[in-house]
Design an enzyme around this catalytic site. Structure first.
Site, PDB file in Angstrom:
ATOM      1  CD  GLU A 112      -3.379   7.541   5.337  1.00  0.00           C
ATOM      2  OE1 GLU A 112      -4.436   7.029   5.716  1.00  0.00           O
ATOM      3  OE2 GLU A 112      -2.248   7.091   5.610  1.00  0.00           O
ATOM      4  CD  GLU A 141      -2.650   1.231   2.617  1.00  0.00           C
ATOM      5  OE1 GLU A 141      -3.065   0.118   3.011  1.00  0.00           O
ATOM      6  OE2 GLU A 141      -2.898   2.302   3.204  1.00  0.00           O
TER       7      GLU A 141
END
Length: 463
Positions: free
Chosen positions: A344, A339
Protein backbone atom coordinates in the site's frame (compact mmCIF):
# COMPACT_ATOMS: atom_id res chain seq x y z
CA UNK A 1 -15.80 90.70 -3.56
CA UNK A 2 -17.08 87.18 -4.09
CA UNK A 3 -17.28 87.76 -7.85
CA UNK A 4 -13.66 88.93 -8.08
CA UNK A 5 -12.43 85.91 -6.15
CA UNK A 6 -14.34 83.55 -8.39
CA UNK A 7 -12.87 85.12 -11.55
CA UNK A 8 -9.37 84.95 -10.11
CA UNK A 9 -9.73 81.25 -9.39
CA UNK A 10 -11.05 80.58 -12.86
CA UNK A 11 -8.15 82.42 -14.52
CA UNK A 12 -5.65 80.42 -12.46
CA UNK A 13 -7.29 77.18 -13.47
CA UNK A 14 -7.08 78.08 -17.13
CA UNK A 15 -3.37 78.90 -16.87
CA UNK A 16 -2.48 75.71 -15.01
CA UNK A 17 -4.59 73.22 -16.96
CA UNK A 18 -5.11 74.55 -20.50
CA UNK A 19 -6.41 71.16 -21.64
CA UNK A 20 -9.68 71.64 -19.71
CA UNK A 21 -12.67 73.84 -20.54
CA UNK A 22 -13.14 77.25 -18.87
CA UNK A 23 -14.82 77.59 -15.52
CA UNK A 24 -17.98 79.01 -16.99
CA UNK A 25 -18.51 76.08 -19.39
CA UNK A 26 -21.06 73.34 -18.83
CA UNK A 27 -18.69 70.82 -20.53
CA UNK A 28 -16.58 69.07 -17.84
CA UNK A 29 -14.90 66.57 -20.24
CA UNK A 30 -11.15 67.18 -20.69
CA UNK A 31 -9.78 67.76 -24.16
CA UNK A 32 -7.61 64.98 -25.66
CA UNK A 33 -4.08 66.28 -26.12
CA UNK A 34 -2.63 66.35 -29.61
CA UNK A 35 0.15 63.77 -29.17
CA UNK A 36 1.36 64.40 -32.72
CA UNK A 37 2.92 67.64 -31.50
CA UNK A 38 5.09 65.95 -28.88
CA UNK A 39 8.76 66.36 -29.61
CA UNK A 40 10.58 63.22 -28.54
CA UNK A 41 13.96 61.65 -29.11
CA UNK A 42 14.56 57.94 -28.46
CA UNK A 43 17.72 55.97 -28.93
CA UNK A 44 17.79 53.40 -30.33
CA UNK A 45 14.64 53.54 -32.46
CA UNK A 46 14.10 49.81 -31.94
CA UNK A 47 15.43 47.14 -29.60
CA UNK A 48 16.67 43.75 -30.73
CA UNK A 49 17.56 40.94 -28.30
CA UNK A 50 18.81 37.42 -28.60
CA UNK A 51 16.95 34.50 -27.05
CA UNK A 52 18.65 34.79 -23.66
CA UNK A 53 17.43 36.96 -20.80
CA UNK A 54 18.96 40.42 -21.01
CA UNK A 55 18.68 44.08 -19.99
CA UNK A 56 18.83 46.77 -22.70
CA UNK A 57 18.91 50.55 -22.38
CA UNK A 58 16.58 53.05 -24.03
CA UNK A 59 17.33 56.79 -23.96
CA UNK A 60 14.27 59.08 -23.97
CA UNK A 61 13.88 62.88 -24.12
CA UNK A 62 10.47 64.55 -24.57
CA UNK A 63 9.10 68.10 -24.33
CA UNK A 64 6.60 67.11 -21.62
CA UNK A 65 6.36 64.74 -18.69
CA UNK A 66 5.82 61.18 -19.89
CA UNK A 67 5.15 57.60 -18.79
CA UNK A 68 6.45 54.36 -20.23
CA UNK A 69 5.09 50.78 -20.27
CA UNK A 70 5.53 47.58 -22.27
CA UNK A 71 2.59 45.80 -23.88
CA UNK A 72 3.94 42.27 -23.20
CA UNK A 73 4.52 40.48 -19.89
CA UNK A 74 7.97 39.26 -20.96
CA UNK A 75 9.23 42.87 -20.87
CA UNK A 76 9.50 45.11 -17.83
CA UNK A 77 10.76 48.71 -17.69
CA UNK A 78 12.37 50.81 -14.96
CA UNK A 79 11.79 53.67 -14.19
CA UNK A 80 8.16 54.04 -15.25
CA UNK A 81 8.49 57.53 -16.75
CA UNK A 82 10.48 60.75 -17.11
CA UNK A 83 10.34 64.54 -16.81
CA UNK A 84 9.93 67.22 -19.45
CA UNK A 85 13.08 68.03 -21.42
CA UNK A 86 15.22 65.71 -19.37
CA UNK A 87 17.00 62.71 -20.83
CA UNK A 88 16.15 59.48 -19.01
CA UNK A 89 17.71 56.05 -19.40
CA UNK A 90 15.12 53.27 -19.28
CA UNK A 91 16.30 49.80 -18.32
CA UNK A 92 14.38 47.30 -20.43
CA UNK A 93 14.44 43.84 -18.83
CA UNK A 94 13.65 40.98 -21.23
CA UNK A 95 13.09 37.38 -20.11
CA UNK A 96 14.54 34.40 -21.97
CA UNK A 97 12.59 33.26 -25.01
CA UNK A 98 12.14 29.52 -24.54
CA UNK A 99 9.47 29.26 -27.22
CA UNK A 100 9.74 28.07 -30.78
CA UNK A 101 9.15 31.41 -32.53
CA UNK A 102 10.55 34.91 -32.52
CA UNK A 103 8.41 37.35 -30.60
CA UNK A 104 7.79 41.08 -30.72
CA UNK A 105 6.19 43.78 -28.60
CA UNK A 106 6.25 47.53 -28.08
CA UNK A 107 7.47 49.93 -25.43
CA UNK A 108 4.90 52.76 -25.39
CA UNK A 109 5.65 56.33 -24.33
CA UNK A 110 2.58 58.31 -23.29
CA UNK A 111 1.47 61.66 -21.96
CA UNK A 112 -1.90 62.34 -20.35
CA UNK A 113 -2.80 58.73 -21.08
CA UNK A 114 -2.16 59.05 -24.82
CA UNK A 115 0.60 57.13 -26.59
CA UNK A 116 2.86 59.43 -28.56
CA UNK A 117 5.70 57.06 -29.39
CA UNK A 118 6.10 53.26 -29.71
CA UNK A 119 9.50 51.62 -29.73
CA UNK A 120 9.39 48.11 -31.25
CA UNK A 121 11.14 45.24 -29.43
CA UNK A 122 12.06 42.03 -31.20
CA UNK A 123 13.52 38.93 -29.57
CA UNK A 124 15.05 36.01 -31.43
CA UNK A 125 15.06 32.32 -30.64
CA UNK A 126 17.60 29.60 -29.99
CA UNK A 127 17.42 26.25 -31.68
CA UNK A 128 14.92 24.34 -29.58
CA UNK A 129 13.38 20.88 -29.73
CA UNK A 130 11.85 18.55 -27.19
CA UNK A 131 10.00 15.27 -26.71
CA UNK A 132 6.40 15.11 -25.53
CA UNK A 133 7.41 12.76 -22.71
CA UNK A 134 10.37 12.45 -20.37
CA UNK A 135 10.61 8.65 -20.52
CA UNK A 136 9.04 5.53 -22.00
CA UNK A 137 8.56 2.09 -20.49
CA UNK A 138 7.61 -0.99 -22.51
CA UNK A 139 6.61 -4.47 -21.46
CA UNK A 140 8.72 -7.44 -22.50
CA UNK A 141 6.71 -8.21 -25.64
CA UNK A 142 7.24 -6.44 -28.97
CA UNK A 143 5.88 -2.96 -28.30
CA UNK A 144 5.38 0.46 -29.80
CA UNK A 145 4.31 3.92 -28.69
CA UNK A 146 3.61 7.25 -30.36
CA UNK A 147 5.39 10.34 -29.10
CA UNK A 148 5.71 13.85 -30.46
CA UNK A 149 8.77 15.91 -31.34
CA UNK A 150 8.33 19.68 -31.33
CA UNK A 151 11.08 21.78 -32.86
CA UNK A 152 11.80 25.14 -34.44
CA UNK A 153 14.60 23.74 -36.61
CA UNK A 154 15.36 20.55 -38.51
CA UNK A 155 16.10 17.56 -36.29
CA UNK A 156 17.30 13.97 -36.35
CA UNK A 157 16.79 10.97 -34.04
CA UNK A 158 19.34 8.28 -33.23
CA UNK A 159 18.97 5.17 -31.03
CA UNK A 160 21.70 3.77 -28.82
CA UNK A 161 20.47 0.18 -29.26
CA UNK A 162 19.48 -1.88 -32.30
CA UNK A 163 16.34 -3.22 -30.57
CA UNK A 164 14.86 0.28 -30.41
CA UNK A 165 13.87 2.25 -33.53
CA UNK A 166 12.09 5.54 -34.22
CA UNK A 167 10.16 6.49 -37.37
CA UNK A 168 10.55 9.00 -38.92
CA UNK A 169 14.15 9.52 -37.93
CA UNK A 170 14.27 13.07 -39.31
CA UNK A 171 11.96 16.06 -39.33
CA UNK A 172 11.62 19.80 -39.76
CA UNK A 173 10.20 22.77 -37.87
CA UNK A 174 6.86 22.16 -36.19
CA UNK A 175 5.26 19.17 -34.49
CA UNK A 176 5.95 15.65 -35.72
CA UNK A 177 4.48 12.36 -34.53
CA UNK A 178 7.12 9.67 -34.07
CA UNK A 179 6.53 5.93 -33.63
CA UNK A 180 8.96 4.28 -31.22
CA UNK A 181 9.24 0.50 -31.53
CA UNK A 182 10.93 -2.04 -29.27
CA UNK A 183 11.64 -5.63 -30.26
CA UNK A 184 10.64 -8.35 -27.80
CA UNK A 185 12.95 -8.63 -24.82
CA UNK A 186 13.92 -12.30 -24.62
CA UNK A 187 16.46 -11.71 -21.89
CA UNK A 188 16.13 -12.16 -18.15
CA UNK A 189 16.71 -8.54 -17.21
CA UNK A 190 15.20 -5.13 -17.81
CA UNK A 191 17.09 -3.23 -20.52
CA UNK A 192 17.40 0.44 -21.44
CA UNK A 193 18.20 2.47 -24.52
CA UNK A 194 18.51 6.15 -25.32
CA UNK A 195 16.84 8.11 -28.10
CA UNK A 196 18.89 11.20 -28.89
CA UNK A 197 17.22 14.19 -30.52
CA UNK A 198 19.81 16.27 -32.39
CA UNK A 199 18.88 19.81 -33.48
CA UNK A 200 21.44 22.37 -34.61
CA UNK A 201 24.34 22.19 -32.19
CA UNK A 202 22.12 20.94 -29.41
CA UNK A 203 20.72 17.58 -28.34
CA UNK A 204 18.35 16.10 -25.79
CA UNK A 205 17.80 12.52 -24.70
CA UNK A 206 14.86 10.25 -23.98
CA UNK A 207 15.39 7.14 -21.86
CA UNK A 208 13.46 4.05 -22.96
CA UNK A 209 13.11 1.13 -20.55
CA UNK A 210 11.90 -2.32 -21.53
CA UNK A 211 10.94 -4.82 -18.89
CA UNK A 212 11.59 -8.53 -19.19
CA UNK A 213 8.72 -11.02 -19.30
CA UNK A 214 11.05 -13.74 -18.09
CA UNK A 215 9.42 -15.60 -15.20
CA UNK A 216 11.77 -15.92 -12.26
CA UNK A 217 10.41 -18.82 -10.27
CA UNK A 218 11.32 -18.92 -6.57
CA UNK A 219 13.21 -22.02 -5.51
CA UNK A 220 10.89 -24.88 -4.67
CA UNK A 221 7.87 -23.29 -6.34
CA UNK A 222 5.95 -23.72 -9.61
CA UNK A 223 3.97 -21.06 -11.48
CA UNK A 224 0.28 -21.97 -11.09
CA UNK A 225 -1.41 -18.81 -12.40
CA UNK A 226 -0.48 -15.48 -13.94
CA UNK A 227 -1.82 -12.58 -15.91
CA UNK A 228 0.78 -10.81 -18.04
CA UNK A 229 -1.81 -8.35 -19.47
CA UNK A 230 -0.44 -8.90 -22.98
CA UNK A 231 -3.76 -9.59 -24.72
CA UNK A 232 -7.17 -8.03 -24.97
CA UNK A 233 -8.28 -4.54 -23.97
CA UNK A 234 -9.97 -5.33 -20.65
CA UNK A 235 -9.13 -7.66 -17.74
CA UNK A 236 -9.75 -11.36 -18.44
CA UNK A 237 -12.61 -13.40 -17.00
CA UNK A 238 -10.33 -14.52 -14.17
CA UNK A 239 -10.94 -11.11 -12.64
CA UNK A 240 -14.10 -9.90 -10.92
CA UNK A 241 -14.65 -6.13 -11.20
CA UNK A 242 -16.18 -4.29 -8.26
CA UNK A 243 -18.99 -1.72 -8.58
CA UNK A 244 -19.14 0.29 -5.36
CA UNK A 245 -20.51 3.68 -4.38
CA UNK A 246 -18.32 6.25 -2.59
CA UNK A 247 -17.86 5.57 1.11
CA UNK A 248 -18.41 1.82 0.81
CA UNK A 249 -15.20 1.22 2.76
CA UNK A 250 -12.70 3.43 4.59
CA UNK A 251 -14.70 6.58 3.72
CA UNK A 252 -13.10 6.52 0.26
CA UNK A 253 -14.29 9.14 -2.22
CA UNK A 254 -14.14 7.23 -5.49
CA UNK A 255 -16.86 5.30 -7.30
CA UNK A 256 -15.62 1.88 -8.38
CA UNK A 257 -17.17 0.90 -11.69
CA UNK A 258 -16.77 -1.63 -14.47
CA UNK A 259 -18.54 0.64 -16.94
CA UNK A 260 -17.17 3.31 -19.25
CA UNK A 261 -17.52 6.86 -17.98
CA UNK A 262 -17.37 9.69 -20.53
CA UNK A 263 -15.79 7.23 -22.96
CA UNK A 264 -13.06 6.22 -20.50
CA UNK A 265 -12.44 2.92 -18.72
CA UNK A 266 -11.33 2.61 -15.14
CA UNK A 267 -9.67 -0.71 -16.05
CA UNK A 268 -7.98 -1.22 -19.39
CA UNK A 269 -5.30 -3.45 -20.86
CA UNK A 270 -2.95 -1.95 -23.43
CA UNK A 271 0.68 -2.10 -24.48
CA UNK A 272 1.32 -5.10 -22.23
CA UNK A 273 0.07 -3.42 -19.04
CA UNK A 274 -3.04 -3.15 -16.91
CA UNK A 275 -4.04 0.47 -16.29
CA UNK A 276 -6.21 1.22 -13.27
CA UNK A 277 -7.36 4.72 -14.12
CA UNK A 278 -8.66 7.22 -11.58
CA UNK A 279 -10.30 10.33 -13.04
CA UNK A 280 -12.97 12.92 -12.51
CA UNK A 281 -16.10 12.53 -14.64
CA UNK A 282 -18.15 15.29 -16.21
CA UNK A 283 -20.65 14.76 -13.41
CA UNK A 284 -18.02 15.82 -10.87
CA UNK A 285 -17.59 12.33 -9.38
CA UNK A 286 -14.22 10.58 -9.14
CA UNK A 287 -14.12 7.11 -10.73
CA UNK A 288 -11.57 4.32 -10.34
CA UNK A 289 -11.15 0.54 -10.55
CA UNK A 290 -10.92 -2.43 -8.20
CA UNK A 291 -10.54 -6.05 -9.35
CA UNK A 292 -10.23 -9.45 -7.64
CA UNK A 293 -8.43 -12.52 -9.03
CA UNK A 294 -10.57 -15.67 -8.80
CA UNK A 295 -12.28 -14.59 -5.57
CA UNK A 296 -14.49 -17.69 -5.39
CA UNK A 297 -11.55 -20.07 -5.16
CA UNK A 298 -8.40 -18.17 -4.34
CA UNK A 299 -5.18 -19.95 -3.36
CA UNK A 300 -4.00 -21.38 -0.06
CA UNK A 301 -0.34 -20.56 0.56
CA UNK A 302 2.15 -19.60 -2.12
CA UNK A 303 4.34 -16.84 -3.48
CA UNK A 304 2.30 -13.89 -4.82
CA UNK A 305 4.08 -11.29 -6.95
CA UNK A 306 3.21 -8.20 -9.01
CA UNK A 307 5.26 -5.56 -10.80
CA UNK A 308 3.61 -2.16 -10.36
CA UNK A 309 4.17 1.50 -11.24
CA UNK A 310 2.44 3.71 -8.65
CA UNK A 311 0.68 7.02 -9.42
CA UNK A 312 1.52 10.43 -8.01
CA UNK A 313 -0.76 12.89 -6.27
CA UNK A 314 -2.12 13.71 -2.83
CA UNK A 315 -5.24 11.60 -2.42
CA UNK A 316 -4.06 8.47 -4.26
CA UNK A 317 -4.13 5.16 -2.39
CA UNK A 318 -3.00 2.21 -4.57
CA UNK A 319 -2.87 -1.31 -3.16
CA UNK A 320 -1.97 -4.92 -3.94
CA UNK A 321 -3.48 -7.09 -1.21
CA UNK A 322 -5.43 -10.24 -0.34
CA UNK A 323 -8.70 -11.22 1.30
CA UNK A 324 -10.14 -14.68 2.12
CA UNK A 325 -12.39 -16.50 -0.35
CA UNK A 326 -16.04 -17.37 0.38
CA UNK A 327 -16.19 -15.75 3.80
CA UNK A 328 -19.35 -16.05 5.90
CA UNK A 329 -19.25 -12.49 7.13
CA UNK A 330 -21.89 -13.13 9.78
CA UNK A 331 -19.68 -15.73 11.44
CA UNK A 332 -16.22 -14.55 10.44
CA UNK A 333 -16.33 -10.77 9.95
CA UNK A 334 -13.39 -8.46 9.38
CA UNK A 335 -10.84 -8.33 10.95
CA UNK A 336 -11.25 -11.85 12.35
CA UNK A 337 -11.27 -13.27 8.81
CA UNK A 338 -7.77 -11.90 8.19
CA UNK A 339 -6.25 -9.54 5.62
CA UNK A 340 -2.84 -9.54 3.92
CA UNK A 341 -1.67 -6.18 2.57
CA UNK A 342 1.30 -6.88 0.33
CA UNK A 343 1.75 -3.27 -0.81
CA UNK A 344 0.00 0.00 0.00
CA UNK A 345 1.10 3.58 -0.55
CA UNK A 346 -0.54 6.99 -0.24
CA UNK A 347 0.36 9.96 -2.43
CA UNK A 348 0.52 12.25 0.60
CA UNK A 349 3.62 10.28 1.65
CA UNK A 350 5.20 9.54 -1.73
CA UNK A 351 7.44 6.51 -2.30
CA UNK A 352 6.88 5.08 1.18
CA UNK A 353 5.36 1.63 0.66
CA UNK A 354 4.03 -0.55 3.45
CA UNK A 355 2.87 -4.08 4.22
CA UNK A 356 0.40 -5.05 6.96
CA UNK A 357 -1.45 -8.01 8.45
CA UNK A 358 -4.87 -7.62 10.07
CA UNK A 359 -6.49 -10.21 12.36
CA UNK A 360 -8.92 -10.19 15.26
CA UNK A 361 -6.16 -9.51 17.75
CA UNK A 362 -3.96 -7.43 15.44
CA UNK A 363 -5.67 -4.70 13.38
CA UNK A 364 -5.52 -0.99 12.70
CA UNK A 365 -8.73 -0.17 14.58
CA UNK A 366 -6.81 -1.07 17.75
CA UNK A 367 -3.46 0.14 16.44
CA UNK A 368 -2.08 -3.37 16.86
CA UNK A 369 -1.75 -4.44 13.23
CA UNK A 370 1.51 -6.02 12.18
CA UNK A 371 2.98 -3.51 9.74
CA UNK A 372 6.18 -2.15 8.27
CA UNK A 373 6.91 0.80 5.98
CA UNK A 374 9.99 1.47 3.88
CA UNK A 375 11.20 4.08 1.38
CA UNK A 376 11.19 2.76 -2.18
CA UNK A 377 12.83 5.44 -4.33
CA UNK A 378 10.88 5.90 -7.54
CA UNK A 379 7.89 3.83 -6.45
CA UNK A 380 5.79 6.62 -7.92
CA UNK A 381 6.57 6.73 -11.62
CA UNK A 382 8.59 3.53 -12.15
CA UNK A 383 8.08 -0.22 -11.86
CA UNK A 384 8.97 -2.21 -8.75
CA UNK A 385 8.26 -5.78 -7.71
CA UNK A 386 6.07 -6.38 -4.66
CA UNK A 387 5.72 -9.92 -3.34
CA UNK A 388 4.46 -12.06 -0.48
CA UNK A 389 5.53 -15.56 0.53
CA UNK A 390 2.80 -17.20 2.61
CA UNK A 391 3.32 -20.56 4.30
CA UNK A 392 1.35 -22.27 7.11
CA UNK A 393 3.67 -20.76 9.70
CA UNK A 394 4.96 -17.50 8.25
CA UNK A 395 4.15 -14.53 6.02
CA UNK A 396 6.99 -12.48 4.51
CA UNK A 397 6.54 -9.53 2.13
CA UNK A 398 9.20 -8.12 -0.20
CA UNK A 399 10.00 -4.98 -2.17
CA UNK A 400 12.35 -5.69 -5.07
CA UNK A 401 13.55 -8.80 -3.27
CA UNK A 402 14.21 -7.04 0.04
CA UNK A 403 12.26 -8.13 3.10
CA UNK A 404 9.58 -5.61 4.06
CA UNK A 405 7.54 -7.42 6.76
CA UNK A 406 8.06 -10.80 8.45
CA UNK A 407 5.38 -12.28 10.74
CA UNK A 408 5.15 -15.79 12.20
CA UNK A 409 2.37 -17.83 13.73
CA UNK A 410 4.67 -18.61 16.62
CA UNK A 411 5.07 -14.94 17.48
CA UNK A 412 1.47 -13.83 16.83
CA UNK A 413 -0.37 -16.86 18.25
CA UNK A 414 -1.85 -19.98 16.71
CA UNK A 415 -5.53 -19.31 17.56
CA UNK A 416 -7.85 -18.09 14.79
CA UNK A 417 -8.14 -14.56 16.21
CA UNK A 418 -4.37 -14.19 15.93
CA UNK A 419 -3.55 -16.28 12.84
CA UNK A 420 -6.54 -16.83 10.52
CA UNK A 421 -4.26 -17.51 7.55
CA UNK A 422 -5.16 -21.17 7.07
CA UNK A 423 -7.63 -21.02 4.18
CA UNK A 424 -7.71 -19.64 0.63
CA UNK A 425 -7.09 -15.94 -0.07
CA UNK A 426 -7.34 -14.08 -3.40
CA UNK A 427 -5.32 -11.09 -4.72
CA UNK A 428 -6.86 -7.64 -5.15
CA UNK A 429 -5.65 -4.66 -7.18
CA UNK A 430 -7.23 -1.26 -6.65
CA UNK A 431 -6.61 2.47 -6.73
CA UNK A 432 -8.59 4.35 -4.09
CA UNK A 433 -9.05 8.13 -3.88
CA UNK A 434 -9.09 9.82 -0.49
CA UNK A 435 -10.47 7.93 2.47
CA UNK A 436 -9.24 7.41 6.00
CA UNK A 437 -5.62 6.99 4.94
CA UNK A 438 -5.46 8.15 1.32
CA UNK A 439 -7.03 11.47 2.32
CA UNK A 440 -5.46 11.98 5.73
CA UNK A 441 -3.79 15.14 4.44
CA UNK A 442 -6.63 16.04 2.10
CA UNK A 443 -6.83 15.42 -1.64
CA UNK A 444 -5.58 17.41 -4.61
CA UNK A 445 -7.97 16.96 -7.53
CA UNK A 446 -5.57 18.83 -9.83
CA UNK A 447 -3.49 15.60 -9.77
CA UNK A 448 -6.25 13.75 -11.65
CA UNK A 449 -6.28 11.81 -13.89
CA UNK A 450 -3.77 9.26 -12.61
CA UNK A 451 -3.09 5.58 -13.27
CA UNK A 452 -1.73 2.61 -11.35
CA UNK A 453 0.09 0.50 -13.96
CA UNK A 454 0.55 -3.25 -13.47
CA UNK A 455 2.93 -5.29 -15.63
CA UNK A 456 1.92 -8.70 -14.30
CA UNK A 457 0.49 -10.70 -11.40
CA UNK A 458 2.02 -14.15 -10.79
CA UNK A 459 1.21 -16.86 -8.28
CA UNK A 460 3.55 -19.72 -7.43
CA UNK A 461 2.90 -22.69 -5.17
CA UNK A 462 4.90 -25.60 -3.86
CA UNK A 463 3.98 -28.85 -5.60
Amino acid sequence: MKRATFLSICMSAVLVTPAFSSCGSDNNTPDIPDVSTVKVTVSPEQLVAGHEATVLELSVTADRDWAVAADADWISVQPSGGLKNRTSIINVKITANTGLDERSANINLSAAGQVFKSVPVRQGIAANAFFSTKSLTFGGQESSASIRVTSNVEWELTSSEAWLTATPAKGSKGESDVTVKAAANDGNETRTATLTLVYGEERTELTVTQLSDKVNTPAGYTLVWSDEFNTGSVPSSDWTIENWAPGHVNNELQTYTSKEVDGKRTLEVKDGFLYINCFKGKDGKVYSGRMNARPSTGWTYGYFEARINLPKGKGTWPAFWMMPSNVDWSKNPWPYCGEIDIMEEVGANPDFVSSSLHTGNYNHTQGTQKTHEMKCAGAEGSFHVYACEWTPDEIVTYVDGKVQLRATKAAMGADHDSWPFHYAFYPILNLAWGGDWGGYKGVDESALPVSMIVDYVRIFQKQ
